[in-house]
Design an enzyme around this catalytic site. Structure first.
Site, mmCIF file in Angstrom:
data_model
loop_
_atom_site.group_PDB
_atom_site.id
_atom_site.type_symbol
_atom_site.label_atom_id
_atom_site.label_comp_id
_atom_site.label_asym_id
_atom_site.label_seq_id
_atom_site.Cartn_x
_atom_site.Cartn_y
_atom_site.Cartn_z
ATOM 1 N N GLY A 180 15.086 -34.460 3.224
ATOM 2 C CA GLY A 180 13.811 -35.157 3.472
ATOM 3 C C GLY A 180 13.260 -34.710 4.813
ATOM 4 O O GLY A 180 14.015 -34.416 5.737
ATOM 5 N N THR A 218 13.351 -22.319 10.167
ATOM 6 C CA THR A 218 12.805 -21.374 9.181
ATOM 7 C C THR A 218 13.692 -21.452 7.935
ATOM 8 O O THR A 218 14.638 -22.242 7.883
ATOM 9 C CB THR A 218 12.779 -19.929 9.735
ATOM 10 O OG1 THR A 218 14.129 -19.490 9.961
ATOM 11 C CG2 THR A 218 12.002 -19.836 11.051
ATOM 12 N N LYS A 246 27.344 -25.636 3.546
ATOM 13 C CA LYS A 246 27.684 -26.886 4.228
ATOM 14 C C LYS A 246 29.191 -27.097 4.271
ATOM 15 O O LYS A 246 29.743 -27.555 5.286
ATOM 16 C CB LYS A 246 26.984 -28.057 3.543
ATOM 17 C CG LYS A 246 25.473 -28.059 3.775
ATOM 18 C CD LYS A 246 24.756 -29.034 2.867
ATOM 19 C CE LYS A 246 23.259 -29.080 3.178
ATOM 20 N NZ LYS A 246 22.484 -29.778 2.166
ATOM 21 N N ASP A 303 23.748 -23.825 -1.251
ATOM 22 C CA ASP A 303 23.495 -24.734 -0.126
ATOM 23 C C ASP A 303 24.775 -25.517 0.222
ATOM 24 O O ASP A 303 25.151 -25.617 1.393
ATOM 25 C CB ASP A 303 22.349 -25.682 -0.525
ATOM 26 C CG ASP A 303 22.065 -26.733 0.527
ATOM 27 O OD1 ASP A 303 21.446 -26.392 1.544
ATOM 28 O OD2 ASP A 303 22.473 -27.895 0.334
ATOM 29 N N LYS A 331 21.018 -23.783 7.920
ATOM 30 C CA LYS A 331 22.465 -23.660 7.685
ATOM 31 C C LYS A 331 22.998 -22.249 7.905
ATOM 32 O O LYS A 331 24.175 -22.067 8.227
ATOM 33 C CB LYS A 331 22.776 -24.083 6.241
ATOM 34 C CG LYS A 331 22.670 -25.556 6.021
ATOM 35 C CD LYS A 331 22.031 -25.920 4.694
ATOM 36 C CE LYS A 331 20.532 -26.008 4.813
ATOM 37 N NZ LYS A 331 19.847 -26.498 3.627
ATOM 38 N N PHE A 359 7.074 -23.511 10.998
ATOM 39 C CA PHE A 359 6.248 -24.718 11.069
ATOM 40 C C PHE A 359 6.006 -25.223 9.646
ATOM 41 O O PHE A 359 4.889 -25.305 9.165
ATOM 42 C CB PHE A 359 4.939 -24.373 11.793
ATOM 43 C CG PHE A 359 4.222 -25.572 12.375
ATOM 44 C CD1 PHE A 359 4.887 -26.515 13.145
ATOM 45 C CD2 PHE A 359 2.854 -25.741 12.165
ATOM 46 C CE1 PHE A 359 4.218 -27.610 13.696
ATOM 47 C CE2 PHE A 359 2.167 -26.832 12.711
ATOM 48 C CZ PHE A 359 2.863 -27.769 13.473
ATOM 49 N N GLY A 372 10.072 -32.661 -0.948
ATOM 50 C CA GLY A 372 10.484 -31.958 0.274
ATOM 51 C C GLY A 372 11.984 -31.803 0.408
ATOM 52 O O GLY A 372 12.493 -31.470 1.468
HETATM 53 N N1 LIG Z 1 13.797 -30.240 4.070
HETATM 54 C C1 LIG Z 1 15.018 -30.755 4.131
HETATM 55 O O1 LIG Z 1 15.313 -31.814 3.565
HETATM 56 C C2 LIG Z 1 16.077 -30.062 4.931
HETATM 57 C C3 LIG Z 1 17.263 -30.757 5.243
HETATM 58 C C4 LIG Z 1 18.255 -30.115 6.014
HETATM 59 C C5 LIG Z 1 18.068 -28.800 6.393
HETATM 60 N N2 LIG Z 1 16.926 -28.153 6.046
HETATM 61 C C6 LIG Z 1 16.739 -26.778 6.508
HETATM 62 O O2 LIG Z 1 15.734 -26.774 7.509
HETATM 63 C C7 LIG Z 1 14.976 -25.552 7.443
HETATM 64 C C8 LIG Z 1 13.502 -25.887 7.308
HETATM 65 O O3 LIG Z 1 13.316 -26.676 6.163
HETATM 66 P P1 LIG Z 1 11.829 -27.078 5.689
HETATM 67 O O4 LIG Z 1 12.020 -28.110 4.651
HETATM 68 O O5 LIG Z 1 10.984 -27.325 6.846
HETATM 69 O O6 LIG Z 1 11.417 -25.705 5.007
HETATM 70 P P2 LIG Z 1 9.929 -25.190 4.719
HETATM 71 O O7 LIG Z 1 10.058 -24.153 3.664
HETATM 72 O O8 LIG Z 1 9.012 -26.343 4.505
HETATM 73 O O9 LIG Z 1 9.503 -24.528 6.112
HETATM 74 C C9 LIG Z 1 10.044 -23.368 6.594
HETATM 75 C C10 LIG Z 1 8.932 -22.704 7.403
HETATM 76 O O10 LIG Z 1 9.495 -21.588 8.072
HETATM 77 C C11 LIG Z 1 8.507 -20.563 8.085
HETATM 78 N N3 LIG Z 1 9.203 -19.298 8.283
HETATM 79 C C12 LIG Z 1 10.029 -18.659 7.431
HETATM 80 N N4 LIG Z 1 10.498 -17.528 7.999
HETATM 81 C C13 LIG Z 1 9.952 -17.449 9.241
HETATM 82 C C14 LIG Z 1 10.043 -16.524 10.301
HETATM 83 N N5 LIG Z 1 10.762 -15.411 10.210
HETATM 84 N N6 LIG Z 1 9.341 -16.770 11.425
HETATM 85 C C15 LIG Z 1 8.559 -17.884 11.548
HETATM 86 N N7 LIG Z 1 8.448 -18.791 10.547
HETATM 87 C C16 LIG Z 1 9.129 -18.581 9.421
HETATM 88 C C17 LIG Z 1 7.800 -20.673 6.751
HETATM 89 O O11 LIG Z 1 6.508 -20.095 6.809
HETATM 90 C C18 LIG Z 1 7.771 -22.188 6.548
HETATM 91 O O12 LIG Z 1 6.560 -22.738 7.014
HETATM 92 C C19 LIG Z 1 15.551 -24.770 6.265
HETATM 93 O O13 LIG Z 1 16.471 -23.837 6.764
HETATM 94 C C20 LIG Z 1 16.276 -25.824 5.437
HETATM 95 O O14 LIG Z 1 17.387 -25.299 4.751
HETATM 96 C C21 LIG Z 1 15.912 -28.755 5.351
HETATM 97 N N1 LIG Z 2 17.811 -28.486 0.083
HETATM 98 C C1 LIG Z 2 18.775 -29.289 0.777
HETATM 99 C C2 LIG Z 2 18.201 -29.777 2.079
HETATM 100 C C3 LIG Z 2 19.255 -30.302 2.989
HETATM 101 O O1 LIG Z 2 20.042 -29.269 3.517
HETATM 102 C C4 LIG Z 2 19.174 -30.463 -0.106
HETATM 103 O O2 LIG Z 2 18.537 -30.675 -1.137
HETATM 104 O O3 LIG Z 2 20.136 -31.150 0.226
#
Ligand SMILES: NC(=O)c1ccc[n+]([C@@H]2O[C@H](COP(=O)([O-])OP(=O)(O)OC[C@H]3O[C@@H](n4cnc5c(N)ncnc54)[C@H](O)[C@@H]3O)[C@@H](O)[C@H]2O)c1
Ligand SMILES: N[C@@H](CCO)C(=O)O
Length: 350
Positions: A324, A98, A226, A222, A127, A11, A208
């Site tokens: 984002g 997560t 991808k 990363d 990923k 979350f 973010g």
């Molecule tokens: N933010 C982006 O722009 C973006 C874009 C594409 C993909 N992603 C991917 O999406 C995922 C989430 O990104 P985000 O930006 O929300 O990250 P974030 O760090 O804001 O949130 C991840 C959350 O997962 C929770 N978490 C970690 N391990 C856990 C577990 N074992 N059980 C329950 N909760 C757990 C953490 O407490 C944290 O609140 C990541 O894998 C990231 O690589 C993010």
């Molecule tokens: N951390 C990654 C999020 C998207 O996977 C980025 O900056 O592109």
């Protein structure tokens, strides 16, 4: 009217934003797409777990997480209890967001496996499971008659995986090259504007874009994941992580950036894969000083772009947000819309 019950595993930025979109976009989803969404379970490392089959009050939980309180104070538990929540909750769909673990994809691989084994569909932006266990999890989903969707794993909500799979039918894909990491592209742009490396990373974190450990962005891990996803999903390359050469942007100095600018070049972190004449695929990620007239040189900020090399159309390039919170939460929504469309098609043909 169909209502899908969903569980949010993790979350943080992405799943919280999905939880914000559900009330704001709920009416449009119901009237335009014919389904509603209800969150019945949430787990998070910091908050623990909350399971409410009648539906969780999202505005209440969205206010949590700033202090030290946990779900225990709201009728849940301070422990994540991921396996039991994922296997036993009443959700139809698990949204896994997560941390990405670039080494073995865990614990997200297990989260996805538990969900699919218990007959729940999965959408994820993580990923790790897709890059490192994609084929296994896709076949597990098929065996259990459920969906495994992961559009947001590459270029956040900008459609590239489904677009290429669905719209390139009849074309031969020879390879691709692209800017696939929003953080490093943002950092390179800010360094070009005169900011130092650390300050630029802090900005990307605040916006973010960055991974929990930004070294994953900066050192190319990363993009390595991808490229692996795209090569295996779209080129059927059968590669493993070690087959994708990796170099990040930490070796690019302010001096390199200044010299590049004087020579009419701009540094970009480029991920690519190409099919060789013998059918094998060579893939990698590295920083490159591109000439300014190169199609990827003008892609700035957290925007990403992916150029597919096709036989009948030549290069086809898709550009859009690569990171984002809102953009990535939309990717999860687009996965759920895809699942709904597939179920509707099955019912119509029955
Ligand atoms: N933010 C982006 O722009 C973006 C874009 C594409 C993909 N992603 C991917 O999406 C995922 C989430 O990104 P985000 O930006 O929300 O990250 P974030 O760090 O804001 O949130 C991840 C959350 O997962 C929770 N978490 C970690 N391990 C856990 C577990 N074992 N059980 C329950 N909760 C757990 C953490 O407490 C944290 O609140 C990541 O894998 C990231 O690589 C993010
Ligand atoms: N951390 C990654 C999020 C998207 O996977 C980025 O900056 O592109």
């Amino acid at each position: 009217m169909t209502t899908y019950d969903i569980a949010l595993i993790g979350f943080g930025g992405v799943n919280r934003t999905l939880a914000e979109l559900i009330p704001t976009r709920g009416e449009a989803l119901r009237s335009e797409l014919g389904f509603g969404l209800r969150v019945v379970a949430i787990t998070d490392l910091r908050l623990g777990s909350l399971v409410q089959p009648e539906g969780i009050d999202l505005p209440v939980v969205l206010n949590l997480g700033q202090g030290s309180e946990t779900f225990a104070e709201y009728g849940g538990s301070a422990d994540t209890n991921n396996e039991s929540v994922i296997r036993n909750c009443t959700a139809n769909i698990i949204c896994e967001a997560t941390f990405t673990n670039p080494e073995d994809g865990e614990p997200a691989v297990s989260h996805v496996r538990w969900a699919l084994e218990s007959g729940k569909s999965v959408c994820t932006t993580n990923k790790g499971p897709v890059a490192l266990r994609g084929a296994e999890l896709t076949s597990l989903a098929a065996r259990n008659g459920v969906h495994f969707e992961f559009e947001g794993a590459v270029m956040s909500g900008t459609p590239v995986i489904r677009l290429a799979k669905k719209m390139f039918a009849g074309l031969k894909l020879n390879g691709f090259e692209g800017i696939l990491n929003g953080t490093s592209n943002y950092v390179l742009g800010r360094m070009e504007a005169g900011l130092d490396f650390e300050a630029a990373i802090s900005e990307a974190q605040a916006l973010g874009y960055a991974e929990a450990n930004p070294a994953a962005d900066i050192e190319g891990y990363d993009v390595q994941l991808k490229v692996l996803i795209l090569a295996n999903e779209l080129l059927d390359a059968g590669l493993e992580l070690k087959d994708v050469q990796r170099q990040g942007i930490s070796t690019v100095t302010p001096e390199d950036i200044r010299t590049g600018a004087l020579e009419g070049r701009r540094w970009k972190l480029v991920g690519s894969a190409r099919r060789n004449p013998d059918g094998s695929v060579t893939a990698g990620v590295s920083p490159v000083a591109l000439p300014l007239d190169h199609g990827l040189a003008g892609i700035s900020g957290a925007t990403n772009a992916l150029s597919f090399d096709t036989d009948l159309l030549g290069p086809v390039t898709v550009s859009g947000p690569g990171a984002g919170r809102v953009e990535t939460a939309y990717a999860l929504l687009s996965d759920i819309i895809t699942m709904h469309a597939a179920s509707t098609e099955v019912s119509a043909n029955a």
